[in-house]
Motif scaffolding. Structure first.
Motif, PDB file in Angstrom:
ATOM      1  N   VAL A  41       0.842  -1.200   0.000  1.00 28.92           N
ATOM      2  CA  VAL A  41       0.000   0.000   0.000  1.00 28.92           C
ATOM      3  C   VAL A  41       0.878   1.250   0.000  1.00 28.92           C
ATOM      4  O   VAL A  41       0.623   2.209  -0.746  1.00 28.92           O
ATOM      5  CB  VAL A  41      -0.952  -0.002   1.219  1.00 28.92           C
ATOM      6  CG1 VAL A  41      -1.660   1.335   1.369  1.00 28.92           C
ATOM      7  CG2 VAL A  41      -1.963  -1.128   1.098  1.00 28.92           C
ATOM      8  N   GLY A  42       1.939   1.248   0.799  1.00 27.56           N
ATOM      9  CA  GLY A  42       2.853   2.388   0.831  1.00 27.56           C
ATOM     10  C   GLY A  42       3.525   2.627  -0.505  1.00 27.56           C
ATOM     11  O   GLY A  42       3.672   3.774  -0.948  1.00 27.56           O
ATOM     12  N   ALA A  43       3.940   1.550  -1.177  1.00 28.01           N
ATOM     13  CA  ALA A  43       4.558   1.699  -2.495  1.00 28.01           C
ATOM     14  C   ALA A  43       3.550   2.233  -3.507  1.00 28.01           C
ATOM     15  O   ALA A  43       3.897   3.052  -4.375  1.00 28.01           O
ATOM     16  CB  ALA A  43       5.117   0.361  -2.955  1.00 28.01           C
ATOM     17  N   LEU A  98       1.721   6.646  -6.777  1.00 23.31           N
ATOM     18  CA  LEU A  98       0.688   7.594  -7.183  1.00 23.31           C
ATOM     19  C   LEU A  98       1.198   9.029  -7.010  1.00 23.31           C
ATOM     20  O   LEU A  98       0.940   9.896  -7.847  1.00 23.31           O
ATOM     21  CB  LEU A  98      -0.582   7.374  -6.352  1.00 23.31           C
ATOM     22  CG  LEU A  98      -1.771   8.264  -6.687  1.00 23.31           C
ATOM     23  CD1 LEU A  98      -2.265   7.971  -8.099  1.00 23.31           C
ATOM     24  CD2 LEU A  98      -2.887   8.050  -5.672  1.00 23.31           C
ATOM     25  N   GLY A  99       1.953   9.256  -5.940  1.00 27.18           N
ATOM     26  CA  GLY A  99       2.534  10.580  -5.727  1.00 27.18           C
ATOM     27  C   GLY A  99       3.528  10.956  -6.816  1.00 27.18           C
ATOM     28  O   GLY A  99       3.596  12.116  -7.231  1.00 27.18           O
ATOM     29  N   VAL A 100       4.302   9.982  -7.298  1.00 25.44           N
ATOM     30  CA  VAL A 100       5.243  10.259  -8.384  1.00 25.44           C
ATOM     31  C   VAL A 100       4.478  10.584  -9.667  1.00 25.44           C
ATOM     32  O   VAL A 100       4.822  11.522 -10.394  1.00 25.44           O
ATOM     33  CB  VAL A 100       6.193   9.051  -8.598  1.00 25.44           C
ATOM     34  CG1 VAL A 100       6.973   9.183  -9.886  1.00 25.44           C
ATOM     35  CG2 VAL A 100       7.136   8.905  -7.423  1.00 25.44           C
ATOM     36  N   CYS A 101       3.423   9.810  -9.948  1.00 24.32           N
ATOM     37  CA  CYS A 101       2.645  10.031 -11.171  1.00 24.32           C
ATOM     38  C   CYS A 101       1.899  11.364 -11.160  1.00 24.32           C
ATOM     39  O   CYS A 101       1.746  12.001 -12.206  1.00 24.32           O
ATOM     40  CB  CYS A 101       1.644   8.895 -11.367  1.00 24.32           C
ATOM     41  SG  CYS A 101       2.425   7.327 -11.775  1.00 24.32           S
ATOM     42  N   VAL A 149       2.839  13.979  -9.315  1.00 27.23           N
ATOM     43  CA  VAL A 149       3.809  14.992  -8.882  1.00 27.23           C
ATOM     44  C   VAL A 149       3.338  15.644  -7.576  1.00 27.23           C
ATOM     45  O   VAL A 149       3.224  16.860  -7.460  1.00 27.23           O
ATOM     46  CB  VAL A 149       4.068  16.046  -9.988  1.00 27.23           C
ATOM     47  CG1 VAL A 149       5.265  16.896  -9.634  1.00 27.23           C
ATOM     48  CG2 VAL A 149       4.265  15.402 -11.339  1.00 27.23           C
ATOM     49  N   SER A 150       3.060  14.787  -6.594  1.00 27.56           N
ATOM     50  CA  SER A 150       2.585  15.258  -5.299  1.00 27.56           C
ATOM     51  C   SER A 150       3.580  14.849  -4.215  1.00 27.56           C
ATOM     52  O   SER A 150       3.703  13.658  -3.902  1.00 27.56           O
ATOM     53  CB  SER A 150       1.200  14.672  -5.000  1.00 27.56           C
ATOM     54  OG  SER A 150       0.833  14.957  -3.667  1.00 27.56           O
ATOM     55  N   GLY A 151       4.252  15.824  -3.650  1.00 29.40           N
ATOM     56  CA  GLY A 151       5.200  15.555  -2.576  1.00 29.40           C
ATOM     57  C   GLY A 151       4.528  14.996  -1.336  1.00 29.40           C
ATOM     58  O   GLY A 151       5.110  14.192  -0.607  1.00 29.40           O
ATOM     59  N   VAL A 152       3.281  15.394  -1.115  1.00 30.69           N
ATOM     60  CA  VAL A 152       2.544  14.912   0.050  1.00 30.69           C
ATOM     61  C   VAL A 152       2.279  13.406  -0.074  1.00 30.69           C
ATOM     62  O   VAL A 152       2.460  12.653   0.896  1.00 30.69           O
ATOM     63  CB  VAL A 152       1.214  15.695   0.209  1.00 30.69           C
ATOM     64  CG1 VAL A 152       0.359  15.098   1.302  1.00 30.69           C
ATOM     65  CG2 VAL A 152       1.488  17.161   0.475  1.00 30.69           C
ATOM     66  N   LEU A 153       1.880  12.956  -1.267  1.00 29.86           N
ATOM     67  CA  LEU A 153       1.630  11.532  -1.457  1.00 29.86           C
ATOM     68  C   LEU A 153       2.924  10.718  -1.397  1.00 29.86           C
ATOM     69  O   LEU A 153       2.943   9.610  -0.855  1.00 29.86           O
ATOM     70  CB  LEU A 153       0.928  11.285  -2.793  1.00 29.86           C
ATOM     71  CG  LEU A 153      -0.556  11.636  -2.841  1.00 29.86           C
ATOM     72  CD1 LEU A 153      -1.115  11.401  -4.240  1.00 29.86           C
ATOM     73  CD2 LEU A 153      -1.337  10.819  -1.833  1.00 29.86           C
ATOM     74  N   GLY A 182       3.504   7.843   1.300  1.00 27.80           N
ATOM     75  CA  GLY A 182       3.885   6.482   0.935  1.00 27.80           C
ATOM     76  C   GLY A 182       5.131   6.029   1.667  1.00 27.80           C
ATOM     77  O   GLY A 182       5.215   4.885   2.123  1.00 27.80           O
ATOM     78  N   LEU A 183       6.102   6.924   1.800  1.00 29.79           N
ATOM     79  CA  LEU A 183       7.306   6.590   2.552  1.00 29.79           C
ATOM     80  C   LEU A 183       6.997   6.387   4.034  1.00 29.79           C
ATOM     81  O   LEU A 183       7.563   5.486   4.675  1.00 29.79           O
ATOM     82  CB  LEU A 183       8.374   7.670   2.365  1.00 29.79           C
ATOM     83  CG  LEU A 183       8.940   7.786   0.940  1.00 29.79           C
ATOM     84  CD1 LEU A 183       9.892   8.970   0.854  1.00 29.79           C
ATOM     85  CD2 LEU A 183       9.623   6.513   0.517  1.00 29.79           C
ATOM     86  N   ALA A 184       6.094   7.195   4.573  1.00 25.20           N
ATOM     87  CA  ALA A 184       5.702   7.036   5.975  1.00 25.20           C
ATOM     88  C   ALA A 184       4.978   5.695   6.189  1.00 25.20           C
ATOM     89  O   ALA A 184       5.209   5.015   7.199  1.00 25.20           O
ATOM     90  CB  ALA A 184       4.800   8.194   6.405  1.00 25.20           C
TER      91      ALA A 184
END
Length: 130
Positions: A23-25, A30-33, A35-39, A43-45
């Motif tokens: 789920v984190g990956a 999704l954040g990379v796609c 371009v969302s630093g929050v996502l 995901g890393l958290a």
């Protein structure tokens, strides 16, 4: 006869950790796609949470230490009987203060060779055979 003939190491800790990390990956991807630093940070958290949950489950007996388990404990829903004392070579157990037994010295892997002393036959043969 069992479906598998050796210890796969599938455990509750492994499956739960894998699920949370997946789920984190996905969230980080999704954040990379988008371009969302929050996502990406989210995901890393979630990945860090996955590590902590897996570690906690391992320490409570739902994981597997290094090496082979007794055949009776091969099922993934069976608790590890060695978990309360810690596993000897397990980094997670050592980080929790378990694993290495007090009063037991760690032996060096190979004794030191004195200057001018010839190498022994066993030491020479051990490295050259592969």
């Amino acid at each position: 006869m069992s479906a598998h003939q050796y210890d796969h190491g599938h455990t509750v800790a492994g499956w739960v950790g894998f699920g949370i990390a997946s789920v984190g990956a996905g969230v980080a991807g999704l954040g990379v796609c988008t371009v969302s630093g929050v996502l990406i940070a989210g995901g890393l958290a979630i990945g860090v949470v996955s590590l902590l949950v897996t570690w906690a489950l391992h320490l409570s007996g739902w994981g597997k230490g290094p090496g082979l388990r007794p055949r009776a404990e091969w099922g993934w829903r069976v608790r590890d009987s060695a978990a309360p004392g810690g596993h000897e070579e397990c980094l997670g157990c050592r980080l929790a203060g378990r694993g290495r037994r007090a009063g037991r010295a760690v032996a060096p892997v190979m004794p030191l060779q004195r200057e001018g002393e010839p190498e022994t036959v066993a030491a020479v043969g051990a490295d050259s055979v592969r």
